[in-house]
Design an enzyme around this catalytic site. Structure first.
Site, PDB file in Angstrom:
ATOM      1  N   HIS A 117       0.833  -1.229   0.008  1.00 51.64           N
ATOM      2  CA  HIS A 117       0.038  -0.033  -0.031  1.00 51.64           C
ATOM      3  C   HIS A 117       0.820   1.221   0.117  1.00 51.64           C
ATOM      4  CE1 HIS A 117      -3.544   2.508   1.056  1.00 51.64           C
ATOM      5  NE2 HIS A 117      -2.834   3.046   1.708  1.00 51.64           N
ATOM      6  N   GLU A 118       1.876   1.480   0.851  1.00 48.90           N
ATOM      7  CA  GLU A 118       2.697   2.542   1.144  1.00 48.90           C
ATOM      8  C   GLU A 118       3.533   2.728  -0.128  1.00 48.90           C
ATOM      9  OE1 GLU A 118       1.678   4.673   3.105  1.00 48.90           O
ATOM     10  OE2 GLU A 118       0.656   3.256   4.621  1.00 48.90           O
TER      11      GLU A 118
ATOM     12  N   GLU B 294      -4.798   7.973  -2.779  1.00 53.35           N
ATOM     13  CA  GLU B 294      -5.199   6.713  -2.371  1.00 53.35           C
ATOM     14  C   GLU B 294      -5.520   5.645  -3.382  1.00 53.35           C
ATOM     15  OE1 GLU B 294      -4.825   6.541   0.875  1.00 53.35           O
ATOM     16  OE2 GLU B 294      -6.030   4.694   1.511  1.00 53.35           O
TER      17      GLU B 294
ATOM     18  N   HIS C  54       1.721   4.776  -2.737  1.00 54.71           N
ATOM     19  CA  HIS C  54       2.059   6.041  -2.683  1.00 54.71           C
ATOM     20  C   HIS C  54       3.505   6.563  -2.965  1.00 54.71           C
ATOM     21  CE1 HIS C  54      -1.799   6.784  -0.392  1.00 54.71           C
ATOM     22  NE2 HIS C  54      -1.536   5.825   0.347  1.00 54.71           N
TER      23      HIS C  54
END
Lengths: 510, 510
Positions: B274-275, B304, B278
Site C-alpha cells: 500500500h505505502e 489513495e 503512494h
C-alpha cells in the site's frame, strides 16, 4: 524597524532578543538534524536536490543572525547602560551573537558569496586531487582560499599575528603568542619521547589486532559499553557512517556515528568512545540553555578535550581495560582468549609514526597537528606559499615523525579542512589533548579514587564531576575562562607532557 | 512592498513567484523530513523539545504562504490580463497557492490560533477517551471542533451543502451532490453482496494466517518484493513504525514505513505494498516539478487510488500470488508448505465484517467510510449533534455491517481524524477505491496483457503506464480533470461495483 529602536525599552529588547534567539536555535537544531539525515539515512538519489533545501535553511539562519533586527538589539543590549543590567546568562548569549554578527557583517556580501562558491568547488577539486594524487589540481583553489583567508584576517583584525583572527573563530581568545610556547614545549618533548620509545622501548604485542573481528559482535560490544561509560541511549542514537561524527539535535537527542571495519576492531571501539565523549558533554548541558545559543559546548578545543578525555585518558587506561577486557574477551573468545589484559593494554597503546593523522596514536597525533599549525601560520602570515606545500609537508613529516609519505594523497592532500577554508581548525585537536591532561590532573585531585571508579565500572562519579564542573555550562563561559574556572590555571602544556612521559615509559618499560 | 506592485512586470512577478515557490517547497521538504525523523528515528527524550523547533518551521512556511508578498503576486498573476500569458505549469502553481491563500486569509488570525490550541488539546483528550472507553471525555472537544468546522465552512463558502467547503480541502471540486449518488450505489451493492457472501459463500481458509511468521523473514520478503513491484530503493527507504505511512522528501527520496507483527503476516505485507503505491507515485512525478508546489500527488483521493490500486487491484489478485506465492513459501516453508496458491489467494481475500476500519477487507472497507461520511455530513449540516454519535455509530454499524461494537473505543472513538479536525478526509479513502477501479478498467483496455504482466513479474509495463498517464503530472491537474484525462469519464461507481461483484463471486464461488 527604526521605530522599534526609538521605542525600545530593556524589557522589550530582551523579549525580542529571546524570541530571535529561540527562532535561530530552533532552525539551527533542524539544520543539524537534516545534515545528520543526509549523511546517515537519506537515499542517494535525493541528496543533490535536498542540498538546495538545506542551503535555503542555512541562508535563513544566516539572514536572521545578521539581520537589521539583530543588529539593533545587539547595539542596544551591549550599550554601557544596558549591559550592566543583564544577567550572566543573557550577557553570554549577547556575547555569542555579537561575535558572529560583527565578523559576518564585516565581510562584504559579494565577497562572502564569491568565497562560498569557491569553497564549494574547492571541495570537489580536493576530492579529485586526492583520488588522483595530483596536488596541482587542488593548488589554484587552495591559493585562492588562502588569499581570501588573508583578506578576512585583515578585515576581522588582530593584535599580533593575522592567524590570530582565524584561530579566534574556533577557539575564542586563542593567539599565536599563546600557542607557540605551548606547542614548542609539547613538540620538543614528544619528538624526544618518540625517539626513546623507538630506541629503547620494549615492543608491544599489537599484532593481536591483525585478526578479523566480526562486525556484528563489534556492534554489540559498542552498544554494551555506551550506557556504562555514561551515554544516555534514551537521549541519543548510535548509527554508522564512513566518517564518524557527533551531532546534537537537542540535549535529549544526541546522535553518534561510528564505522565498523572487520580488520580493525580499534577503529569502531575508540571511535565510538571518542564520539560518546562529545555526546555526553552535550547531554549534560543545563536544560535551561535549551533552545538558545548557549546549548552547545564551549569551543572546538573544549569539546575535543571531552572526547579525548573519554577516549584516551579513560579509554586507553589500564583500569578501563581491567574492567572491560573480560567482557571484550567474551565477545571475541577466539581472537583474544590467549592474550592477557596487560598485553591488550600495551597493544592499544602502541606508538607508531604513520602518515595519516586520523589513525595516529596518542603521542604522535600532536605532531601531525603541529605540522599543520606551522603551515597554516606561515600561509596566513605570508611566509609560506601554497605551491610549496608538498615539499614543506614532507620536510616537516621527516623532522617531526621521521617518515616521508610516498604520495601527496597520503601527505598534504589527506585532510578535508583546507578545502572548506577551515584555517585555524586543526589546533583544536591538540588543544583538546592539552585541556584533557590539565583536567585529568584536577579530577584526580578532586576524586582520589578516579582510577578505582574506572576499574570498577563506576563511571557516574566521573561523569557527575565533568557535568558539574564543565558540561552543564554549555557556552556560558568562553574557553579561556572556563579552563581557569575548572582547574585554577590558564591552559599550559606541562600536564600533557608529564602525562605522555609517564604513560609511555610505563607502557614501553623505559 | 507596495512599490513592488506598482513596478511589477510579468517577468519580475514570475521571477519573484518562482523564488517564493522554491523557498516554500524547500522548507516544506525539510518539514516533512523532520516529521519522518521524529516518528522513525528520534530518541524519546528529545521529541518534546524538537516539537517546538518543528512548530517554528511550520509557522515560517505558513507565514510565507499567506504573506503580503504572496498576496500581491497572486493578485497580479490571477488578473485577467496576466493569467492569459501564463504557461500551463505556472497556472497550476498559481492555482494551488491561490486556493490555500484565499482559504487561509479568510480565517481571522485569532480564530485560527484558538482552533489550533483546541485541536492540540483534543488529540490528548481523544487518546485518553479511547484508552478509557469514555466518550464523554472527548465530547466537549468534539463539540467545539464541530462548531469551528461549521463556522469555517460558512467562511470558505459553498453552493449547496456546507460540508462541500470541507470536502474541497481534501478533494478539490468534490461535493455532496456528486458523492451522494456514488456512495448510495456502492453502499447498496456492497451490503447486498456482503449478505450473499455470508449466506451462500464457500468459506475461505483464512485460518492459515493463524500461525506465527518470523519477523526477520517478513522483513526480508518485504524488501524482496519492493523493487520488483516498482519501488526504487536507491530513491527511497523502508523503515518501521507503529502507524505505517509514506513521506516524500523529494522525488529521489521517498520513505515508506511498515509494521511487523509476528502473529499477523498480512499486516506488514499489504501495508508495505500500500505505502509503496503512494511512494512509486511520488518517485514518478516529473523532475521538472521538483522544488515546486506541483511536486506531490494530485489529491488525497488520487493518491489513495494509487496505493489501493497496488495493494488491492494488483496485490490481492490471483496473478500477483501466482508470481509471488512460491517465493513467499520459500520464506515460510513450515507455515505455507501445505497450502496451495488457490487456498492462499482465497485466504487473503476473506471478507469479514469487523469493527476496526484499518483492518477491514476490500469490500467492507467502503462501508466503514460511508458510515463516517454520513455522520460528518450530518454533523456539519446540523442534522446530527456530537453527543448522539455513540448511538448513531452503533445503529449504522448494524445497518451497514450487521455488527455492533461492544465499546466506544472499538466504535466511535477508533479514529484519530476528528481530533485534529480532519472533517472531509474520510471520503478520500473510498474515492481511492472508486478511482482505482475506474483506472483498472482503462489500463486493462490499454494493456490487454495486464494480468499476464503481473503473473510474470513484469511490473514495469504497468508502472510505465501509471507514470505516463497519472504519476508524472503531480499536481498539474485537479483530480476531477485528471480522472477524465486518464479514463475519458468523470468519476463513477460502476467500475468498483462491477469489480467487487466479479471478484468476490469468484472467490466465494457464488
Amino acid at each position: 524597524m527604526e521605530q522599534k529602536v526609538v521605542d525600545l525599552t530593556l524589557e522589550k529588547a530582551l523579549e525580542q532578543f529571546k524570541a530571535l534567539d529561540e527562532k535561530i536555535s530552533h532552525l539551527t537544531s533542524i539544520s543539524g538534524l537534516i545534515d545528520w539525515d543526509q549523511k546517515v539515512m537519506a537515499p542517494k538519489k535525493g541528496r543533490n536536490t535536498f542540498a538546495k533545501a538545506a542551503g535555503t535553511l542555512r541562508t535563513e539562519i544566516f539572514k536572521l543572525s545578521v539581520s537589521h533586527e539583530m543588529g539593533q538589539l545587539l547595539q542596544f543590549l551591549t550599550s554601557k547602560e544596558n549591559s550592566l543590567n543583564l544577567d550572566q546568562v543573557t550577557k553570554a548569549k549577547v556575547r555569542e551573537y555579537n561575535e558572529y554578527y560583527q565578523k559576518s557583517k564585516s565581510i562584504p556580501a559579494d565577497l562572502f558569496q564569491e568565497y562560498s562558491v569557491l569553497t564549494g568547488q574547492a571541495n570537489d577539486a580536493w576530492e579529485e586531487a586526492r583520488e588522483k594524487n595530483d596536488f596541482g589540481r587542488f593548488l589554484p583553489f587552495l591559493e585562492k582560499i588562502v588569499a581570501f583567508k588573508r583578506k578576512f584576517a585583515e578585515i576581522y583584525g588582530y593584535e599580533d599575528h593575522p592567524y590570530d583572527a582565524l584561530l579566534d573563530e574556533f577557539e575564542p581568545g586563542l593567539t599565536v603568542k599563546k600557542l607557540d610556547p605551548l606547542f614548542a614545549k609539547l613538540r620538543e618533548s614528544s619528538v624526544q619521547l618518540l625517539e626513546r620509545i623507538q630506541n629503547y622501548g620494549k615492543s608491544t604485542p599489537d599484532h593481536l589486532f591483525d585478526q578479523p573481528f566480526e562486525v556484528e559482535k563489534q556492534k554489540e560490544f559498542n552498544r554494551f559499553i555506551l550506557p556504562i561509560i555514561g551515554f544516555d541511549m534514551q537521549a541519543g542514537r548510535l548509527d554508522e557512517t564512513v566518517h564518524p561524527f557527533e551531532l546534537t539535535v537537542n540535549i535529549g537527542d544526541v546522535r553518534l556515528t561510528t564505522r565498523y571495519l572487520k580488520n580493525n576492531v580499534r577503529s569502531a571501539m575508540f571511535g565510538t568512545i571518542h564520539e560518546a565523549g562529545h555526546g555526553i558533554y552535550e547531554q549534560h548541558v543545563n536544560p535551561e540553555f535549551e533552545e538558545s545559543v548557549l546549548q552547545r559546548g564551549a569551543s572546538f578545543g573544549i569539546h575535543e578535550s571531552q572526547s579525548r578525555f573519554l577516549e584516551n585518558k579513560i579509554g586507553r587506561s589500564n583500569e578501563f581495560w581491567n574492567y572491560f577486557y573480560p567482557h571484550l574477551q567474551s565477545y571475541f573468545p577466539n581472537q583474544l582468549g590467549e592474550y592477557s589484559v596487560e598485553e591488550y593494554y600495551r597493544a592499544v597503546n602502541t606508538v607508531k609514526p604513520s602518515f595519516i593523522r586520523v589513525e595516529a596514536d596518542e603521542l604522535t597525533y600532536n605532531l601531525h597537528i603541529m605540522l599543520r599549525y606551522e603551515i597554516e601560520k606561515g600561509l596566513i602570515g605570508g611566509e609560506i606559499e601554497a605551491k610549496d606545500l608538498p615539499v614543506i609537508w614532507n620536510q616537516k613529516m621527516e623532522e617531526y615523525l621521521g617518515i616521508i609519505p610516498s604520495t601527496d594523497s597520503e601527505g598534504v592532500l589527506q585532510d578535508v579542512h583546507w578545502s572548506f577554508g577551515g584555517f585555524g581548525y586543526f589546533p583544536s585537536y591538540s588543544l583538546g589533548n592539552l585541556y584533557a591532561a590539565q583536567i585529568l590532573r584536577k579530577i584526580r585531585k578532586d576524586l582520589p579514587e578516579f582510577y578505582r571508579y574506572i576499574e570498577t565500572g563506576q563511571f557516574s562519579f566521573i561523569q557527575d564531576w565533568l557535568k558539574e564542573n564543565i558540561h552543564q555550562y554549555g557556552k556560558l563561559y568562553p574557553p579561556n575562562e572556563l579552563i581557569v574556572k575548572v582547574t585554577g590555571e590558564e591552559l599550559n602544556a606541562d600536564y600533557l607532557v608529564e602525562y605522555l612521559e609517564e604513560k609511555y615509559c610505563e607502557v614501553y618499560g623505559i
